[in-house]
Structure formats: structure tokens, C-alpha cells
Design an enzyme around this catalytic site. Structure first.
Site, PDB file in Angstrom:
ATOM      1  N   GLY A  70      11.234  -3.700   2.627  1.00  0.00           N
ATOM      2  CA  GLY A  70      11.154  -3.998   4.057  1.00  0.00           C
ATOM      3  C   GLY A  70      11.515  -5.447   4.286  1.00  0.00           C
ATOM      4  O   GLY A  70      12.364  -6.008   3.589  1.00  0.00           O
ATOM      5  N   ARG A  71      10.865  -6.061   5.288  1.00  0.00           N
ATOM      6  CA  ARG A  71      11.181  -7.462   5.611  1.00  0.00           C
ATOM      7  C   ARG A  71      10.956  -8.361   4.391  1.00  0.00           C
ATOM      8  O   ARG A  71      11.845  -9.125   3.982  1.00  0.00           O
ATOM      9  CB  ARG A  71      10.299  -7.937   6.781  1.00  0.00           C
ATOM     10  CG  ARG A  71      10.668  -7.322   8.113  1.00  0.00           C
ATOM     11  CD  ARG A  71       9.627  -7.670   9.163  1.00  0.00           C
ATOM     12  NE  ARG A  71       8.373  -7.008   8.871  1.00  0.00           N
ATOM     13  CZ  ARG A  71       7.826  -6.066   9.641  1.00  0.00           C
ATOM     14  NH1 ARG A  71       8.380  -5.713  10.779  1.00  0.00           N
ATOM     15  NH2 ARG A  71       6.691  -5.484   9.302  1.00  0.00           N
ATOM     16  N   ILE A  72       9.752  -8.251   3.789  1.00  0.00           N
ATOM     17  CA  ILE A  72       9.445  -9.130   2.655  1.00  0.00           C
ATOM     18  C   ILE A  72      10.245  -8.699   1.427  1.00  0.00           C
ATOM     19  O   ILE A  72      10.797  -9.533   0.696  1.00  0.00           O
ATOM     20  CB  ILE A  72       7.925  -9.140   2.352  1.00  0.00           C
ATOM     21  CG1 ILE A  72       7.147  -9.642   3.571  1.00  0.00           C
ATOM     22  CG2 ILE A  72       7.626 -10.007   1.128  1.00  0.00           C
ATOM     23  CD1 ILE A  72       5.642  -9.469   3.478  1.00  0.00           C
TER      24      ILE A  72
ATOM     25  N   GLU B 112     -11.053  -6.800  -2.842  1.00  0.00           N
ATOM     26  CA  GLU B 112     -11.061  -8.264  -2.671  1.00  0.00           C
ATOM     27  C   GLU B 112     -12.325  -8.708  -1.931  1.00  0.00           C
ATOM     28  O   GLU B 112     -12.783  -7.990  -1.046  1.00  0.00           O
ATOM     29  CB  GLU B 112      -9.824  -8.691  -1.863  1.00  0.00           C
ATOM     30  CG  GLU B 112      -8.545  -8.416  -2.604  1.00  0.00           C
ATOM     31  CD  GLU B 112      -7.294  -8.753  -1.796  1.00  0.00           C
ATOM     32  OE1 GLU B 112      -7.439  -9.354  -0.710  1.00  0.00           O
ATOM     33  OE2 GLU B 112      -6.201  -8.423  -2.245  1.00  0.00           O
TER      34      GLU B 112
ATOM     35  N   ASP C  10      -1.325 -10.625  -6.718  1.00  0.00           N
ATOM     36  CA  ASP C  10      -1.843 -11.465  -5.628  1.00  0.00           C
ATOM     37  C   ASP C  10      -2.874 -10.699  -4.808  1.00  0.00           C
ATOM     38  O   ASP C  10      -3.553 -11.272  -3.971  1.00  0.00           O
ATOM     39  CB  ASP C  10      -0.679 -11.909  -4.717  1.00  0.00           C
ATOM     40  CG  ASP C  10      -1.128 -12.888  -3.634  1.00  0.00           C
ATOM     41  OD1 ASP C  10      -1.895 -13.821  -3.965  1.00  0.00           O
ATOM     42  OD2 ASP C  10      -0.729 -12.733  -2.468  1.00  0.00           O
TER      43      ASP C  10
ATOM     44  N   HIS D  92      -4.901 -13.793  -3.356  1.00  0.00           N
ATOM     45  CA  HIS D  92      -4.259 -13.352  -2.107  1.00  0.00           C
ATOM     46  C   HIS D  92      -3.748 -14.553  -1.292  1.00  0.00           C
ATOM     47  O   HIS D  92      -4.178 -14.785  -0.162  1.00  0.00           O
ATOM     48  CB  HIS D  92      -5.230 -12.506  -1.268  1.00  0.00           C
ATOM     49  CG  HIS D  92      -4.529 -11.618  -0.281  1.00  0.00           C
ATOM     50  ND1 HIS D  92      -5.008 -10.384   0.097  1.00  0.00           N
ATOM     51  CD2 HIS D  92      -3.375 -11.784   0.422  1.00  0.00           C
ATOM     52  CE1 HIS D  92      -4.187  -9.834   0.993  1.00  0.00           C
ATOM     53  NE2 HIS D  92      -3.180 -10.675   1.202  1.00  0.00           N
ATOM     54  N   VAL D  93      -2.829 -15.279  -1.907  1.00  0.00           N
ATOM     55  CA  VAL D  93      -2.302 -16.496  -1.262  1.00  0.00           C
ATOM     56  C   VAL D  93      -0.852 -16.337  -0.796  1.00  0.00           C
ATOM     57  O   VAL D  93      -0.205 -17.323  -0.460  1.00  0.00           O
ATOM     58  CB  VAL D  93      -2.403 -17.722  -2.212  1.00  0.00           C
ATOM     59  CG1 VAL D  93      -3.859 -18.081  -2.469  1.00  0.00           C
ATOM     60  CG2 VAL D  93      -1.663 -17.472  -3.535  1.00  0.00           C
ATOM     61  N   GLY D  94      -0.371 -15.086  -0.769  1.00  0.00           N
ATOM     62  CA  GLY D  94       1.039 -14.850  -0.434  1.00  0.00           C
ATOM     63  C   GLY D  94       1.536 -15.638   0.768  1.00  0.00           C
ATOM     64  O   GLY D  94       2.583 -16.278   0.724  1.00  0.00           O
TER      65      GLY D  94
ATOM     66  N   GLY E 240       1.733  -6.555  -2.362  1.00  0.00           N
ATOM     67  CA  GLY E 240       1.586  -5.744  -1.144  1.00  0.00           C
ATOM     68  C   GLY E 240       0.119  -5.599  -0.777  1.00  0.00           C
ATOM     69  O   GLY E 240      -0.443  -6.429  -0.059  1.00  0.00           O
ATOM     70  N   ARG E 241      -0.507  -4.553  -1.282  1.00  0.00           N
ATOM     71  CA  ARG E 241      -1.940  -4.333  -1.093  1.00  0.00           C
ATOM     72  C   ARG E 241      -2.522  -3.820  -2.405  1.00  0.00           C
ATOM     73  O   ARG E 241      -1.882  -3.033  -3.117  1.00  0.00           O
ATOM     74  CB  ARG E 241      -2.203  -3.295   0.006  1.00  0.00           C
ATOM     75  CG  ARG E 241      -2.109  -3.855   1.411  1.00  0.00           C
ATOM     76  CD  ARG E 241      -3.294  -4.786   1.733  1.00  0.00           C
ATOM     77  NE  ARG E 241      -3.207  -5.339   3.068  1.00  0.00           N
ATOM     78  CZ  ARG E 241      -2.630  -6.503   3.375  1.00  0.00           C
ATOM     79  NH1 ARG E 241      -2.094  -7.245   2.448  1.00  0.00           N
ATOM     80  NH2 ARG E 241      -2.633  -6.944   4.618  1.00  0.00           N
TER      81      ARG E 241
HETATM   82  P1  NDP Z   1       7.773  -3.736   6.296  1.00  0.00           P
HETATM   83  O1  NDP Z   1       7.173  -2.700   7.169  1.00  0.00           O
HETATM   84  O2  NDP Z   1       8.952  -4.498   6.772  1.00  0.00           O
HETATM   85  O3  NDP Z   1       8.153  -3.109   4.883  1.00  0.00           O
HETATM   86  C1  NDP Z   1       7.364  -2.163   4.231  1.00  0.00           C
HETATM   87  C2  NDP Z   1       8.240  -1.357   3.301  1.00  0.00           C
HETATM   88  O4  NDP Z   1       7.406  -0.440   2.593  1.00  0.00           O
HETATM   89  C3  NDP Z   1       9.317  -0.576   4.012  1.00  0.00           C
HETATM   90  O5  NDP Z   1      10.553  -0.877   3.430  1.00  0.00           O
HETATM   91  C4  NDP Z   1       8.956   0.885   3.772  1.00  0.00           C
HETATM   92  O6  NDP Z   1      10.157   1.587   3.490  1.00  0.00           O
HETATM   93  C5  NDP Z   1       8.073   0.820   2.538  1.00  0.00           C
HETATM   94  N1  NDP Z   1       7.082   1.889   2.550  1.00  0.00           N
HETATM   95  C6  NDP Z   1       6.198   2.179   3.516  1.00  0.00           C
HETATM   96  N2  NDP Z   1       5.469   3.238   3.189  1.00  0.00           N
HETATM   97  C7  NDP Z   1       5.934   3.654   1.990  1.00  0.00           C
HETATM   98  C8  NDP Z   1       5.600   4.736   1.132  1.00  0.00           C
HETATM   99  N3  NDP Z   1       4.644   5.608   1.461  1.00  0.00           N
HETATM  100  N4  NDP Z   1       6.273   4.852  -0.022  1.00  0.00           N
HETATM  101  C9  NDP Z   1       7.245   3.981  -0.361  1.00  0.00           C
HETATM  102  N5  NDP Z   1       7.601   2.932   0.403  1.00  0.00           N
HETATM  103  C10 NDP Z   1       6.960   2.780   1.569  1.00  0.00           C
HETATM  104  O7  NDP Z   1       6.576  -4.731   5.941  1.00  0.00           O
HETATM  105  P2  NDP Z   1       6.643  -6.229   5.383  1.00  0.00           P
HETATM  106  O8  NDP Z   1       7.733  -6.319   4.378  1.00  0.00           O
HETATM  107  O9  NDP Z   1       6.606  -7.170   6.505  1.00  0.00           O
HETATM  108  O10 NDP Z   1       5.215  -6.281   4.627  1.00  0.00           O
HETATM  109  C11 NDP Z   1       4.956  -5.400   3.559  1.00  0.00           C
HETATM  110  C12 NDP Z   1       3.510  -5.482   3.115  1.00  0.00           C
HETATM  111  O11 NDP Z   1       3.287  -6.687   2.411  1.00  0.00           O
HETATM  112  C13 NDP Z   1       2.465  -5.531   4.249  1.00  0.00           C
HETATM  113  O12 NDP Z   1       2.188  -4.255   4.752  1.00  0.00           O
HETATM  114  C14 NDP Z   1       1.286  -6.148   3.558  1.00  0.00           C
HETATM  115  O13 NDP Z   1       0.455  -5.143   3.027  1.00  0.00           O
HETATM  116  C15 NDP Z   1       1.905  -6.960   2.412  1.00  0.00           C
HETATM  117  N6  NDP Z   1       1.690  -8.397   2.605  1.00  0.00           N
HETATM  118  C16 NDP Z   1       1.031  -9.120   1.649  1.00  0.00           C
HETATM  119  C17 NDP Z   1       0.830 -10.471   1.807  1.00  0.00           C
HETATM  120  C18 NDP Z   1       0.129 -11.283   0.772  1.00  0.00           C
HETATM  121  O14 NDP Z   1      -0.418 -12.318   1.118  1.00  0.00           O
HETATM  122  N7  NDP Z   1       0.129 -10.893  -0.488  1.00  0.00           N
HETATM  123  C19 NDP Z   1       1.259 -11.169   3.018  1.00  0.00           C
HETATM  124  C20 NDP Z   1       2.005 -10.332   3.923  1.00  0.00           C
HETATM  125  C21 NDP Z   1       2.187  -8.996   3.723  1.00  0.00           C
HETATM  126  P3  NDP Z   1      10.364   3.103   3.993  1.00  0.00           P
HETATM  127  O15 NDP Z   1       9.968   3.115   5.437  1.00  0.00           O
HETATM  128  O16 NDP Z   1      11.823   3.358   3.745  1.00  0.00           O
HETATM  129  O17 NDP Z   1       9.487   3.924   3.125  1.00  0.00           O
END
Ligand code: NDP
Length: 321
Positions: free
Chosen positions: A154-156, A262, A257, A280-282, A232-233
Site C-alpha cells: 500500500g502507501r507504506i 503491546e 516494530d 513501535h517507533v515506525g 504493520g501490526r
Molecule cells: P494501505 O491501506 O495503503 O496499505 C495496506 C496494504 O495492505 C494494501 O496494499 C492492501 O493491499 C494490503 N492488505 C490489506 N488487507 C490485506 C489482506 N487481508 N491480505 C493481504 N494484504 C492485505 O495502508 P498503509 O500502507 O498506509 O499502512 C499499512 C499499515 O501499516 C497500517 O494499517 C498500520 O497497521 C501499519 N503502520 C504501522 C506503523 C508503525 O509505527 N509501525 C505506522 C503506520 C502504519 P490489497 O488491498 O491489495 O490487499
């Protein structure tokens, strides 16, 4: 003019609290001695909730607030807010996308390098005086001969991939669907991708759909030279399966991270030298957290002033007028 009423379920950054306090009547749920009585007293006034990452907003809470119209989440991940329930009941949920993308991608590259090149271990070696007493730190794996698989492009994920392009490291990805506008190879099957890469980077959202996606089968496919990075999570990775795979050396190492419970991190992980663990400092720079905080305030303000928030989540779209 009478002030609008905003509920905060937990503390947020001072700059958020100050701006909300100056514009609205803010009710601090976490300070309540008796949560039920507190909610009963303010229930029919609350129109907005401002929420941080560790205080869930579920249907039970939202259903007690008949005038609730918007839940503004601090963070792009909103798995602690029941957005589906909100969408079904006419409540908008907002998050803080984009403003944190580059920061989290930077952190991820740091974590990848720290893990592949064993940089935390190397620093501990120096600090323990071993460089002088035992000699050079052992040679490490390299990014040079590795392929990275991103779970969640996705975005990240894309910002991580762009950085890896500059590093000349090949990238492939897994998600629910192929993205026609990217050149990276797509794997509909996560196990198949794990088998073909050496570093697996998980940056997918949390929630029921992704829970324990990174399973024993995925870790075993990644194999004994494989490295797992999770930004991610925590819920996306089966933490007990990961601990077992690391313990039995069925994978090489992990850089994490985020964690399942947590801020509690399993003692088994903390005891392992061949993992890199971050609290969790992303997105946790002053610059980025300020931008995230401002977006929480701006979403609430925009909703109150125009009826439209800035960044609604897909489950609660705002119709164009
Ligand atoms: P986006 O919504 O832009 O991207 C999420 C991606 O995950 C999409 O490309 C989507 O692709 C994919 N996805 C969603 N559901 C599924 C699934 N069931 N199976 C496989 N792929 C899946 O979000 P961001 O990139 O902005 O953020 C992503 C995540 O990063 C956040 O939701 C958050 O949990 C985590 N995060 C962590 C931080 C940290 O401090 N460590 C800080 C910020 C964010 P598709 O739709 O094609 O499946």
C-alpha cells in the site's frame, strides 16, 4: 456560541489536546472514576471522538452516544475502531494516512539493515569491549544477495519498495489483488512468495482478516536463511509460531516494530540475540507525530465546519455532493 462536545478515550499529544480544548468541550474518559456514570452524563452531547492507538472504540461505546457523527483516529491503522459498525450506523471514521508514510518507510529500511547486517548485535559487541578483547565482529549476511517480499504493497509498502529500488534490491509483493500500475512481481499465494524471497516485510493492517497471516507455514517457507520484518501490526504475525521458528533456527532472524500484546513483548524474544526489537517507533518522530496530530484535529474541525472530514476510511465513505 455553545461549544461542540468531543470525547477523548485516552490521552493524545499535547498539541492535539490544546487545540481540541480551545475549540470544543472535551470530555476525558480515561480520567473518569466511574466510566458508566461519566458516559451517562455526557452521552447525549458527544458528537466526536478523538482516539489514540490503545483505547478501542467498539459498537458498545458508539451505541451509547446517539449524536456521535465522527471518530477521528490518531494513526493510519484503525484496527482498534470498529469501522464496519460505524459505517452501518452513519458514523464516519477518519485516520491519518500519507503524513506518516515516508517516516515509516525510513524506519523499515533501518530495521531491515539492522537485522540483515546484525547491527544491534555489533554495537553490543563494541560496548561490551569485545572488539578489543575478542577481535572483529563476525561477518554477517548481506542485502546484496537478497530478494524482498512485501506483504501489503500500500502507501507504506510502496515507499519501502521505492527505497529498495534505490538499493538495487529486487522486490515482489503479496496482497489480495494484483496492482496493474506497479512493476513488482505479484504473488497471490503468500506461502509461495515466502518460498521465493529471503526477506519478508509485513506492512499490512491489523484486524480479523490478517490475523496470524504470517503463520508456521509461511515461516517454514521463508526458511533457515530467511528474515522476517514486521512494521504493520503485531496481530498479523503468529508470535508463538515466530518464537518457535526463531528458537529452532527454522528462520534466520526477525526485526519487529510491532507486537501482539503491546507494550508487552514476550520474554523469549527479549532473550534472543538474533532479533531486533523496536518499541513501535515506525512513525515516532516529532515532525511526523505533529502532522498526524494536526490531521486528527483538522478532521474534526473540517467535519464540524463543512460536514466533511478530510480523510475518511474506506468503510465509512463520505458521499460527494
Ligand atoms: P494501505 O491501506 O495503503 O496499505 C495496506 C496494504 O495492505 C494494501 O496494499 C492492501 O493491499 C494490503 N492488505 C490489506 N488487507 C490485506 C489482506 N487481508 N491480505 C493481504 N494484504 C492485505 O495502508 P498503509 O500502507 O498506509 O499502512 C499499512 C499499515 O501499516 C497500517 O494499517 C498500520 O497497521 C501499519 N503502520 C504501522 C506503523 C508503525 O509505527 N509501525 C505506522 C503506520 C502504519 P490489497 O488491498 O491489495 O490487499
Amino acid at each position: 456560541m455553545t461549544k461542540r462536545h468531543v470525547l477523548m478515550t485516552g490521552p493524545l499529544m499535547r498539541m492535539v489536546m490544546e487545540q481540541l480544548d480551545s475549540a470544543y468541550e472535551v470530555h476525558r474518559l480515561w480520567e473518569a472514576k466511574d466510566r458508566d456514570r461519566f458516559l451517562d452524563a455526557v452521552a447525549d452531547k458527544i458528537e466526536a471522538i478523538a482516539v489514540g492507538p490503545h483505547t478501542p472504540v467498539d459498537g458498545a461505546l458508539m451505541s451509547r452516544l446517539p449524536k456521535l457523527k465522527i471518530v477521528a483516529n490518531f494513526g493510519v491503522g484503525y484496527d482498534t475502531v470498529d469501522a464496519r459498525w460505524a459505517g452501518q450506523h452513519g458514523i464516519i471514521v477518519t485516520n491519518t494516512p500519507d503524513v506518516l508514510t515516508e517516516e515509516v518507510a525510513d524506519t523499515t529500511l533501518g530495521l531491515i539493515l539492522m537485522t540483515v547486517r546484525r547491527l544491534s548485535e555489533a554495537e553490543r559487541w563494541l560496548r561490551a569491549g569485545k572488539w578489543a578483547s575478542e577481535g572483529a565482529f563476525p561477518l554477517t549476511p548481506s542485502l546484496r544477495d537478497r530478494r524482498v517480499g512485501i506483504v501489503g504493497l500500500g502507501r507504506i509498502g510502496k515507499a519501502i519498495a521505492r527505497r529498495l529500488d534505490a538499493f538495487r534490491v529486487p522486490v515482489v509483493y503479496h496482497g489480495r489483488r494484483e496492482q496493474r500500475d506497479v512493476d513488482y512481481g505479484y504473488y497471490p499465494d503468500l506461502v509461495a512468495m515466502a518460498r521465493d524471497v529471503d526477506v519478508l516485510v509485513a506492512v499490512a493492517p491489523g484486524g480479523a482478516e490478517t490475523k496470524h497471516m504470517i503463520s508456521t507455514a509461511v515461516l517454514d517457507a521463508l526458511g533457515p536463511d530467511g528474515i522476517l520484518i514486521n512494521v504493520g501490526r503485531g496481530s498479523v504475525v503468529d508470535e508463538q509460531a515466530l518464537i518457535a521458528a526463531l528458537r529452532d533456527r527454522r528462520i534466520l532472524s526477525a526485526g519487529l516494530d510491532v507486537f501482539e500484546n503491546e507494550p508487552h513483548v514476550p520474554a523469549e524474544l527479549i532473550a534472543m540475540d538474533h532479533v531486533v526489537l523496536l518499541p513501535h517507533v515506525g512513525s515516532a518522530s516529532v515532525h511526523t507525530r505533529n502532522r498526524m496530530g494536526q490531521l486528527v484535529v483538522d478532521n474534526i474541525r473540517s467535519y464540524f465546519e463543512t460536514g466533511k472530514p478530510l480523510t475518511p476510511v474506506p468503510e465509512t465513505p463520505v458521499p460527494a455532493t
